[in-house]
Design a protein around this motif. Structure first.
Motif, short mmCIF file in Angstrom:
data_model
loop_
_atom_site.label_atom_id
_atom_site.label_comp_id
_atom_site.label_asym_id
_atom_site.label_seq_id
_atom_site.Cartn_x
_atom_site.Cartn_y
_atom_site.Cartn_z
N ASP A 1 32.03 69.82 46.62
CA ASP A 1 30.71 69.26 46.63
C ASP A 1 30.33 68.41 45.18
OD1 ASP A 1 28.39 68.08 47.46
OD2 ASP A 1 27.17 70.04 47.23
N PRO A 2 31.28 67.61 44.61
CA PRO A 2 31.05 67.03 43.51
C PRO A 2 29.65 66.03 43.30
CG PRO A 2 32.89 65.87 44.50
CD PRO A 2 32.65 66.82 45.31
N ALA A 3 29.36 65.55 44.53
CA ALA A 3 28.21 64.72 44.38
C ALA A 3 26.94 65.43 43.90
CB ALA A 3 28.11 64.02 45.90
N SER A 4 27.02 66.79 44.23
CA SER A 4 25.57 67.54 43.61
C SER A 4 25.64 67.61 42.07
CB SER A 4 25.79 68.88 44.36
OG SER A 4 25.59 68.86 45.81
N LEU A 5 26.82 67.47 41.61
CA LEU A 5 26.83 67.36 40.06
C LEU A 5 26.32 66.24 39.42
CD1 LEU A 5 29.92 69.79 39.07
CD2 LEU A 5 27.33 70.40 39.25
#
Length: 389
Positions: free
Chosen positions: A24-28
């Motif tokens: 879930d890299p979009a959260s970072l």
């Protein structure tokens, strides 16, 4: 109106961000724009080190590359919140260890490109004018032994080229060579006579990396083995004086009994290690392993380890046999142990292990070949963010 809750203490912010899943890299990305403090916390090198400790294991599958039928372009289908950076035009050929290799048809390039989908970084690969005989390509990390492939997309790489040609009516020639970005040089061009007319390679089918050898699938389900590791240790013509010959480096392994009755085939590392094979026929996924104690390269060396009824694993709805009719075994995420199956209803994945996990990941239908992108994208993102780009 109730007063707003007090802000979180600064010292707990990094601990919270560490819990963001690798898939879930979009959260970072969203967290990095909250405020300067959060951005600095994410860009701190110690954060990346702690993140690696908290999230061990194989990199997540973030999506897959594919080429739409009759189009010389690369498309990316996400299976997570990840979205690729700007991608080059062209034909995807392989994806491994955080990198992809494509043939770019842009008039300014017109050659092979090695591309990092996480950062958008790319470089021209060698062999802009490689011989036409090289029909299959693989890209892989050339880092130190034991590399966990979490950040090797920034290190040295190898691009391996293999192919089969028919110079005469009654035999085929297999060819192989590779380029190392570490040395900037090509290995020796190896070729061997196969003496048969049935060993053409399946173009665009992923190779499997097992030990120091790459395994490419043939049209008759045999495997062409390229032991590139020998050439890395013995560059130039040194391998000749060390007792090695071309057929030690390039050879054919016969498929399990049944040949074309196996259906679609992908090479893989077997569960538990060693060379393996996955085959799909009539909705049945078979997992084969090469018997380590078998000395020859004939069909007798294969052992059937598992047979899986995909209709009982994949969420294909009612009448699973009908839904899986014409399904393709289109790719495999080697490190994560995830097999990709394409149907008229879209692309599904089977996560090997116990229990088996099947899910639908894309509505794109009837794909013959996909190239899964496995990466700890968060680390590449953090490096890019820390550099100020």
């Amino acid at each position: 109106m109730a007063p707003p809750p007090p802000p979180l203490p600064d010292d707990v912010i990094p601990d919270i961000l560490l819990r963001v899943r690798p898939d879930d890299p979009a959260s970072l990305v969203r967290a990095s724009v909250v405020c300067k403090f959060w951005r600095r916390a994410l860009a701190d090198p110690s954060f990346a080190a702690r993140y690696r400790v908290l999230h061990p294991g194989a990199p997540p599958v973030l999506g897959f590359l594919y080429r739409p039928e009759d189009l010389q372009v690369t498309r990316f289908a996400p299976t997570s919140s990840f979205r690729v950076a700007d991608r080059p035009m062209g034909h995807p050929l392989d994806c491994r260890h955080g990198r992809a290799v494509l043939y770019d048809y842009d008039i300014r390039v017109q050659g092979f490109v090695v591309w990092d989908p996480a950062t958008g970084a790319q470089c021209d690969a060698p062999g802009r004018h490689v011989p036409d005989v090289f029909t299959n390509v693989a890209v892989l990390c050339a880092g130190a032994e034991g590399c966990d492939h979490r950040a090797c997309a920034r290190g040295p790489f190898i691009v391996a080229f293999v192919g089969v040609e028919n110079p005469e009516k009654y035999y085929l020639d297999a060819h192989a060579s590779f380029y190392s970005s570490d040395t900037g040089e090509w290995s020796v061009h190896i070729n061997v006579h196969l003496n048969y007319d049935r060993y053409d390679l399946v173009q665009d089918r992923q190779a499997a990396l097992v030990g120091e050898a790459l395994y490419f699938v043939g049209e008759d389900r045999s495997l062409l083995r390229f032991r590139y590791g020998i050439q890395r240790r013995l560059p130039g013509i040194a391998f000749l004086t060390a007792g090695y010959t071309s057929d030690h480096i390039l050879s054919v392994i016969e498929p399990p009994p049944g040949g074309k009755l196996l259906g679609d085939v992908v090479a893989m590392e077997a569960e538990g290690g060693g060379l393996g094979l996955a085959s799909l026929s009539r909705g049945r996924l078979s997992l084969w392993a090469r018997d380590a104690g078998h000395a020859g390269d004939d069909a007798a060396g294969w052992v059937l380890r598992r047979a899986i009824d995909l209709g009982a694993v994949l969420p294909v709805g009612v009448k699973p046999k009908k839904r899986l009719r014409g399904a393709h075994l289109c790719g495999i995420a080697h490190e994560a142990g995830v097999i990709f199956v394409s149907t008229k209803d879209g692309v599904f994945t089977v996560k090997l292990g116990s229990p088996l996990q099947g899910r639908k990941v894309s509505d794109v239908a009837n794909l013959k070949h996909v190239f899964p992108f496995e990466s700890f994208y968060t680390e590449a993102f953090l490096l890019k963010m820390a550099s100020g780009r």
